[in-house]
Design a protein around this motif. Structure first.
Motif, PDB file in Angstrom:
ATOM      1  N   ALA A 174       0.831  -1.209   0.000  1.00  0.00           N
ATOM      2  CA  ALA A 174       0.000   0.000   0.000  1.00  0.00           C
ATOM      3  C   ALA A 174       0.865   1.258   0.000  1.00  0.00           C
ATOM      4  CB  ALA A 174      -0.941  -0.002   1.204  1.00  0.00           C
ATOM      5  N   VAL A 175       1.935   1.261   0.785  1.00  0.00           N
ATOM      6  CA  VAL A 175       2.829   2.426   0.820  1.00  0.00           C
ATOM      7  C   VAL A 175       3.405   2.693  -0.566  1.00  0.00           C
ATOM      8  CG1 VAL A 175       5.052   3.270   1.693  1.00  0.00           C
ATOM      9  CG2 VAL A 175       3.377   2.304   3.280  1.00  0.00           C
ATOM     10  N   GLY A 176       3.886   1.664  -1.233  1.00  0.00           N
ATOM     11  CA  GLY A 176       4.425   1.838  -2.583  1.00  0.00           C
ATOM     12  C   GLY A 176       3.388   2.363  -3.554  1.00  0.00           C
ATOM     13  N   ARG A 177       2.181   1.840  -3.450  1.00  0.00           N
ATOM     14  CA  ARG A 177       1.109   2.283  -4.347  1.00  0.00           C
ATOM     15  C   ARG A 177       0.685   3.717  -4.044  1.00  0.00           C
ATOM     16  NH1 ARG A 177      -1.452  -1.575  -7.594  1.00  0.00           N
ATOM     17  NH2 ARG A 177      -0.568  -3.649  -7.339  1.00  0.00           N
ATOM     18  N   LEU A 178       0.701   4.104  -2.769  1.00  0.00           N
ATOM     19  CA  LEU A 178       0.379   5.491  -2.406  1.00  0.00           C
ATOM     20  C   LEU A 178       1.411   6.448  -2.994  1.00  0.00           C
ATOM     21  CD1 LEU A 178      -0.677   4.904   1.290  1.00  0.00           C
ATOM     22  CD2 LEU A 178      -2.179   5.761  -0.529  1.00  0.00           C
ATOM     23  N   ILE A 179       2.669   6.099  -2.870  1.00  0.00           N
ATOM     24  CA  ILE A 179       3.730   6.943  -3.431  1.00  0.00           C
ATOM     25  C   ILE A 179       3.620   6.995  -4.947  1.00  0.00           C
ATOM     26  CG2 ILE A 179       6.237   7.126  -3.751  1.00  0.00           C
ATOM     27  CD1 ILE A 179       6.462   6.007  -0.841  1.00  0.00           C
ATOM     28  N   ASP A 180       3.350   5.860  -5.588  1.00  0.00           N
ATOM     29  CA  ASP A 180       3.159   5.834  -7.043  1.00  0.00           C
ATOM     30  C   ASP A 180       1.980   6.712  -7.457  1.00  0.00           C
ATOM     31  OD1 ASP A 180       5.300   4.103  -7.303  1.00  0.00           O
ATOM     32  OD2 ASP A 180       4.046   2.307  -7.577  1.00  0.00           O
ATOM     33  N   ALA A 181       0.889   6.666  -6.678  1.00  0.00           N
ATOM     34  CA  ALA A 181      -0.292   7.474  -6.997  1.00  0.00           C
ATOM     35  C   ALA A 181       0.032   8.958  -6.894  1.00  0.00           C
ATOM     36  CB  ALA A 181      -1.449   7.116  -6.070  1.00  0.00           C
ATOM     37  N   ALA A 182       0.773   9.347  -5.854  1.00  0.00           N
ATOM     38  CA  ALA A 182       1.148  10.758  -5.702  1.00  0.00           C
ATOM     39  C   ALA A 182       2.052  11.200  -6.854  1.00  0.00           C
ATOM     40  CB  ALA A 182       1.831  10.984  -4.359  1.00  0.00           C
ATOM     41  N   ASN A 183       3.029  10.380  -7.190  1.00  0.00           N
ATOM     42  CA  ASN A 183       3.907  10.715  -8.324  1.00  0.00           C
ATOM     43  C   ASN A 183       3.123  10.773  -9.629  1.00  0.00           C
ATOM     44  OD1 ASN A 183       6.474  11.133  -7.176  1.00  0.00           O
ATOM     45  ND2 ASN A 183       6.743   8.932  -6.900  1.00  0.00           N
ATOM     46  N   GLY A 184       2.166   9.864  -9.790  1.00  0.00           N
ATOM     47  CA  GLY A 184       1.340   9.851 -10.997  1.00  0.00           C
ATOM     48  C   GLY A 184       0.447  11.077 -11.119  1.00  0.00           C
ATOM     49  N   ASN A 185       0.164  11.714  -9.986  1.00  0.00           N
ATOM     50  CA  ASN A 185      -0.662  12.924  -9.993  1.00  0.00           C
ATOM     51  C   ASN A 185       0.173  14.198  -9.921  1.00  0.00           C
ATOM     52  OD1 ASN A 185      -3.084  11.526 -10.159  1.00  0.00           O
ATOM     53  ND2 ASN A 185      -3.272  11.336  -7.943  1.00  0.00           N
ATOM     54  N   GLY A 186       1.440  14.099 -10.254  1.00  0.00           N
ATOM     55  CA  GLY A 186       2.277  15.297 -10.301  1.00  0.00           C
ATOM     56  C   GLY A 186       3.447  15.261  -9.344  1.00  0.00           C
ATOM     57  N   GLY A 187       3.279  14.678  -8.177  1.00  0.00           N
ATOM     58  CA  GLY A 187       4.360  14.538  -7.211  1.00  0.00           C
ATOM     59  C   GLY A 187       5.242  15.762  -7.084  1.00  0.00           C
ATOM     60  N   ARG A 188       4.646  16.909  -6.828  1.00  0.00           N
ATOM     61  CA  ARG A 188       5.381  18.176  -6.823  1.00  0.00           C
ATOM     62  C   ARG A 188       6.208  18.404  -5.556  1.00  0.00           C
ATOM     63  NH1 ARG A 188       0.443  18.539  -8.787  1.00  0.00           N
ATOM     64  NH2 ARG A 188      -0.469  19.070  -6.794  1.00  0.00           N
ATOM     65  N   ASP A 189       6.063  17.572  -4.546  1.00  0.00           N
ATOM     66  CA  ASP A 189       6.740  17.787  -3.264  1.00  0.00           C
ATOM     67  C   ASP A 189       7.303  16.453  -2.796  1.00  0.00           C
ATOM     68  OD1 ASP A 189       7.582  18.962  -0.918  1.00  0.00           O
ATOM     69  OD2 ASP A 189       5.601  19.540  -0.228  1.00  0.00           O
ATOM     70  N   ASN A 190       8.101  16.488  -1.735  1.00  0.00           N
ATOM     71  CA  ASN A 190       8.569  15.228  -1.140  1.00  0.00           C
ATOM     72  C   ASN A 190       7.365  14.420  -0.695  1.00  0.00           C
ATOM     73  OD1 ASN A 190      11.253  15.994  -1.427  1.00  0.00           O
ATOM     74  ND2 ASN A 190      11.285  17.014   0.551  1.00  0.00           N
ATOM     75  N   ILE A 191       7.439  13.110  -0.885  1.00  0.00           N
ATOM     76  CA  ILE A 191       6.330  12.227  -0.528  1.00  0.00           C
ATOM     77  C   ILE A 191       6.831  11.247   0.540  1.00  0.00           C
ATOM     78  CG2 ILE A 191       4.651  10.534  -1.370  1.00  0.00           C
ATOM     79  CD1 ILE A 191       5.330  11.784  -4.233  1.00  0.00           C
ATOM     80  N   THR A 192       6.272  11.375   1.733  1.00  0.00           N
ATOM     81  CA  THR A 192       6.647  10.507   2.838  1.00  0.00           C
ATOM     82  C   THR A 192       5.405   9.811   3.350  1.00  0.00           C
ATOM     83  OG1 THR A 192       8.408  12.043   3.465  1.00  0.00           O
ATOM     84  CG2 THR A 192       7.722  10.423   5.122  1.00  0.00           C
ATOM     85  N   VAL A 193       5.477   8.490   3.519  1.00  0.00           N
ATOM     86  CA  VAL A 193       4.331   7.717   3.990  1.00  0.00           C
ATOM     87  C   VAL A 193       4.801   6.681   5.004  1.00  0.00           C
ATOM     88  CG1 VAL A 193       2.393   6.228   3.359  1.00  0.00           C
ATOM     89  CG2 VAL A 193       3.198   7.948   1.744  1.00  0.00           C
ATOM     90  N   VAL A 194       4.131   6.634   6.144  1.00  0.00           N
ATOM     91  CA  VAL A 194       4.328   5.578   7.137  1.00  0.00           C
ATOM     92  C   VAL A 194       2.960   4.984   7.384  1.00  0.00           C
ATOM     93  CG1 VAL A 194       5.006   5.037   9.507  1.00  0.00           C
ATOM     94  CG2 VAL A 194       6.253   6.803   8.226  1.00  0.00           C
ATOM     95  N   LEU A 195       2.844   3.678   7.273  1.00  0.00           N
ATOM     96  CA  LEU A 195       1.574   2.995   7.477  1.00  0.00           C
ATOM     97  C   LEU A 195       1.754   1.956   8.583  1.00  0.00           C
ATOM     98  CD1 LEU A 195      -1.357   2.366   6.497  1.00  0.00           C
ATOM     99  CD2 LEU A 195      -0.328   0.680   4.983  1.00  0.00           C
ATOM    100  N   MET A 196       0.909   2.040   9.585  1.00  0.00           N
ATOM    101  CA  MET A 196       0.931   1.071  10.685  1.00  0.00           C
ATOM    102  C   MET A 196      -0.414   0.388  10.736  1.00  0.00           C
ATOM    103  SD  MET A 196       2.668   3.603  13.437  1.00  0.00           S
ATOM    104  CE  MET A 196       1.805   5.025  12.757  1.00  0.00           C
ATOM    105  N   LYS A 197      -0.390  -0.938  10.861  1.00  0.00           N
ATOM    106  CA  LYS A 197      -1.631  -1.694  10.931  1.00  0.00           C
ATOM    107  C   LYS A 197      -1.572  -2.632  12.115  1.00  0.00           C
ATOM    108  CE  LYS A 197      -4.773  -4.618   8.339  1.00  0.00           C
ATOM    109  NZ  LYS A 197      -5.074  -5.243   7.078  1.00  0.00           N
ATOM    110  N   ARG A 198      -2.612  -2.597  12.928  1.00  0.00           N
ATOM    111  CA  ARG A 198      -2.682  -3.519  14.062  1.00  0.00           C
ATOM    112  C   ARG A 198      -3.253  -4.843  13.589  1.00  0.00           C
ATOM    113  NH1 ARG A 198      -6.221  -4.033  19.280  1.00  0.00           N
ATOM    114  NH2 ARG A 198      -4.893  -5.538  20.311  1.00  0.00           N
ATOM    115  N   SER A 199      -2.520  -5.898  13.858  1.00  0.00           N
ATOM    116  CA  SER A 199      -3.000  -7.222  13.439  1.00  0.00           C
ATOM    117  C   SER A 199      -3.544  -7.997  14.617  1.00  0.00           C
ATOM    118  CB  SER A 199      -1.880  -7.992  12.778  1.00  0.00           C
ATOM    119  OG  SER A 199      -0.735  -8.027  13.584  1.00  0.00           O
TER     120      SER A 199
END
Length: 70
Positions: free
Chosen positions: A45-70
């Motif tokens: 999901a993190v990779g896809r989120l970054i790809d989506a932001a870049n695909g929509n212009g990615g004009r700024d640094n893109i940082t994503v941290v995802l935590m999921k409780r299992s």
């Protein structure tokens, strides 16, 4: 000077927390972020989120941290 605010939040099983920079949330709509987080395992999901932001212009640094409780 930076002042940080901290708190403790109990997450239910399966709950996710997404921490991101404005490089993500200004380029990807909230609904799309939610869809990707729900659809894919966290690492993918993190990779896809970054790809989506870049695909929509990615004009700024893109940082994503995802935590999921299992």
């Amino acid at each position: 000077r930076v002042m940080a605010e901290c708190s403790v939040v109990k997450l239910e099983e399966g709950a996710c927390v997404v921490l991101c920079s404005d490089g993500l949330n200004t380029c990807v709509e909230d609904g799309e972020i939610e869809r990707l987080v729900r659809q894919y395992p966290p690492r993918e999901a993190v990779g896809r989120l970054i790809d989506a932001a870049n695909g929509n212009g990615g004009r700024d640094n893109i940082t994503v941290v995802l935590m999921k409780r299992s």
